[in-house]
Design a protein around this motif. Structure first.
Motif, short mmCIF file in Angstrom:
data_model
loop_
_atom_site.label_atom_id
_atom_site.label_comp_id
_atom_site.label_asym_id
_atom_site.label_seq_id
_atom_site.Cartn_x
_atom_site.Cartn_y
_atom_site.Cartn_z
N SER A 1 0.99 -0.86 0.18
CA SER A 1 -0.30 -0.10 0.02
C SER A 1 1.16 1.31 -0.21
CB SER A 1 -0.79 -0.24 1.10
OG SER A 1 -0.54 0.22 2.46
N ILE A 2 2.24 1.31 0.26
CA ILE A 2 3.07 2.30 0.08
C ILE A 2 3.42 2.29 -0.53
CG2 ILE A 2 5.49 3.80 1.29
CD1 ILE A 2 4.37 2.03 4.14
N LEU A 3 3.96 1.22 -1.24
CA LEU A 3 4.45 1.30 -2.85
C LEU A 3 3.20 2.44 -3.65
CD1 LEU A 3 6.16 -2.21 -3.30
CD2 LEU A 3 7.11 -0.16 -2.70
N ALA A 4 1.96 2.00 -3.56
CA ALA A 4 1.19 1.94 -4.53
C ALA A 4 0.97 3.81 -4.56
CB ALA A 4 -0.09 1.74 -4.19
N CYS A 5 1.59 4.76 -3.71
CA CYS A 5 1.62 5.88 -3.16
C CYS A 5 3.05 6.20 -4.09
CB CYS A 5 2.04 6.21 -1.62
SG CYS A 5 0.62 5.23 -0.35
N ALA A 6 3.82 5.21 -3.93
CA ALA A 6 4.97 6.42 -5.62
C ALA A 6 5.02 5.46 -6.88
CB ALA A 6 5.95 5.62 -4.27
N VAL A 7 4.50 4.98 -6.94
CA VAL A 7 4.74 4.17 -8.32
C VAL A 7 3.25 3.21 -8.68
CG1 VAL A 7 6.48 3.92 -8.96
CG2 VAL A 7 6.29 2.20 -7.64
#
Lengths: 261, 232
Positions: free
Chosen positions: A249-255
């Protein structure tokens, strides 16, 4: 400390290991893995190889101690320090009897498994320690003179610490986050020892926070023997498992991926 | 004659270089979350894979990073460009072991094995190195990082310390300001930090696009930080 104090703290084992222990006096018992991480930690290496510690560990049923000492090679002296009870026959007495031969065989087996890059140098010593109180392995040991043997092995670094952690029944580690996680993720009871020699004290902070949560026991080098006697490390809460969704879910904030196939 | 060249130089600087520098500065200000307060939108990728740069610090940093990688889909976040500090053979070895295991798990061994590369990076500051000589080694790291980022153009950089990740993230920011590549930076503060940020964390908090902490107390103190519990 006295022998009867130790025997009070050590509960009589309810289950007998019996034949397994009788089969192999040196390997059949529980083991401790001590690790200092990627640097050195003289005090921890000294504390986990001292005669005092080995004696208490033996009475708690730990007969094999493996130490990853990093750059603290000089501090790795199995069985050093003033003996607890009696002075004769204490210290490093390698290859004196059958148990020592068994230990040597164990070390050879360990060395055979490890590749030359994983363990540049494995040192093994068999230390005779006075036997305090009751222990898991007492019936299988030769009880002459109330002495028992502890196998202490050490090496500097390994890329497969995980294997030694998996084999151990108790991990004693410096309070580095990596080592703490390595032990807790493998569901091993852990005693974390913050390194007072380091400038920043966040190691102690983490250890204390995790201690409060009941995931590990935080202790300094001097407290190791009292922790072993109190069996506090056997009443820990399991650390929650890793949840990949969180980082996803954190990675989805970046890419984000355009195509969701 | 001399005054003619001087005048030409002044005109050139005044008309071309200065506006460009101003545009660059404004864009840098705009892209730095700590200055503009703007939240960087997620980078939308056309392909189904994300080129990810992974900075492996050393010791505990590497352990945590490898644990984070466990949460990443190895086929999707691929290829992986590992940045290892020079002389840190242990991290390199552990990464190769990790990638090897991953390759075996995924079955398609040969294909996965080719999906990562390990690059060496000079250390920004050695443990105990004076802060006086640090700028020079930081520049060396930045120079080396600039080359690597230019060559591989990662879509995302994931780092968790130590100081070596500062020049790497700064270079990524400058490249983005210059429209060279749209790299997003993600910094994960160590699990060891329960109530205070590390020095690297404090430096990178205003600079990186996504700043992640693993203890709730830190998020209260640093509101732009993302918190989803312990990640490692």
């Amino acid at each position: 400390m006295s022998a009867d104090q130790a025997s009070n703290a050590t509960p009589t084992p309810t289950q007998s290991i019996g034949s397994a222990a009788a089969m192999d006096a040196t390997l059949g018992c529980r083991s401790i893995f001590a690790t200092v991480g990627s640097t050195g930690f003289d005090a921890l290496v000294q504390a986990t190889t001292s005669l005092d510690f080995l004696t208490v560990a033996a009475s708690a049923g730990y007969r094999r101690i493996t130490v990853q000492y990093g750059s603290s090679l000089a501090a790795f002296q199995p069985g050093h320090g003033t003996p607890v009870v009696g002075e004769d026959d204490c210290g490093t007495t390698a290859s004196v009897n059958a148990a020592a031969a068994a230990a040597a065989a164990a070390a050879a087996a360990a060395a055979a498994i490890a590749t030359e890059r994983e363990r540049q140098h494995v040192e093994t010593a068999v230390v005779k320690v006075p036997l305090l109180g009751t222990s898991h392995c007492s019936e299988s040991e030769q009880l002459e003179n109330d002495y028992t043997e502890v196998t202490v092995s050490g090496y500097a670094y390994s890329t497969v610490l995980a294997r030694d952690i998996d084999r151990a029944d108790l991990v004693i580690s410096h309070a580095g986050s990596g080592s703490i996680l390595d032990a807790l993720r493998r569901e091993r009871p852990l005693i974390a020892v913050p390194n007072g020699g380091l400038m920043d004290n966040h190691q102690a902070e983490l250890a204390l926070e995790m201690h409060k949560e009941g995931y590990l026991v935080s202790a300094n080098c001097g407290e190791l023997t009292s922790v072993l006697r109190s069996h506090r490390h056997e009443q820990l809460r399991p650390f929650p498992r890793q949840e990949p969704e969180r980082f996803e879910s954190i990675l989805a904030c970046a890419v984000q991926f355009d195509k969701a196939d | 004659m001399t005054s003619y060249w001087l005048l030409t130089a002044v005109v050139y600087v005044g008309c071309l270089v200065a506006p460009l520098a101003l545009v660059l500065l404004i864009r840098l200000w705009y892209l730095t979350p700590g200055l503009s307060g703007r939240k960087t939108p997620a980078l939308v990728l056309r392909e189904n894979t994300c080129r990810v740069g992974v900075l492996l610090g050393s010791g505990g940093h590497t352990s945590e990073m490898l644990a984070l990688l466990e949460s990443m889909d190895a086929t999707r976040y691929s290829p992986r460009i590992y940045l290892v500090t020079q002389g840190d053979t242990l991290s390199e070895e552990r990464t190769r072991v990790w990638e090897g295991q991953r390759g075996q798990q995924d079955g398609d061994h040969a294909r996965i094995m080719l999906r990562f590369v390990i690059c060496q990076l000079p250390r920004a500051r050695n443990v105990g190195q004076s802060f006086l000589t640090a700028p020079w080694s930081v520049l060396q790291t930045a120079y080396s990082a600039a080359g690597i980022l230019w060559h591989y153009r990662p879509d995302l950089i994931v780092c968790n310390g130590p100081g070596t990740c500062v020049p790497v993230c700064v270079i990524a920011l400058i490249y983005r300001a210059l429209w060279l590549c749209p790299t997003r930076t993600l910094y994960v503060e160590s699990f060891a930090r329960t109530s205070t940020l590390s020095l690297t964390g404090r430096i990178l908090y205003p600079l990186v696009d996504n700043f992640v902490v693993q203890w709730p107390e830190l998020q209260k103190r640093y509101p732009r930080a993302l918190y989803r519990g312990v990640l490692v």
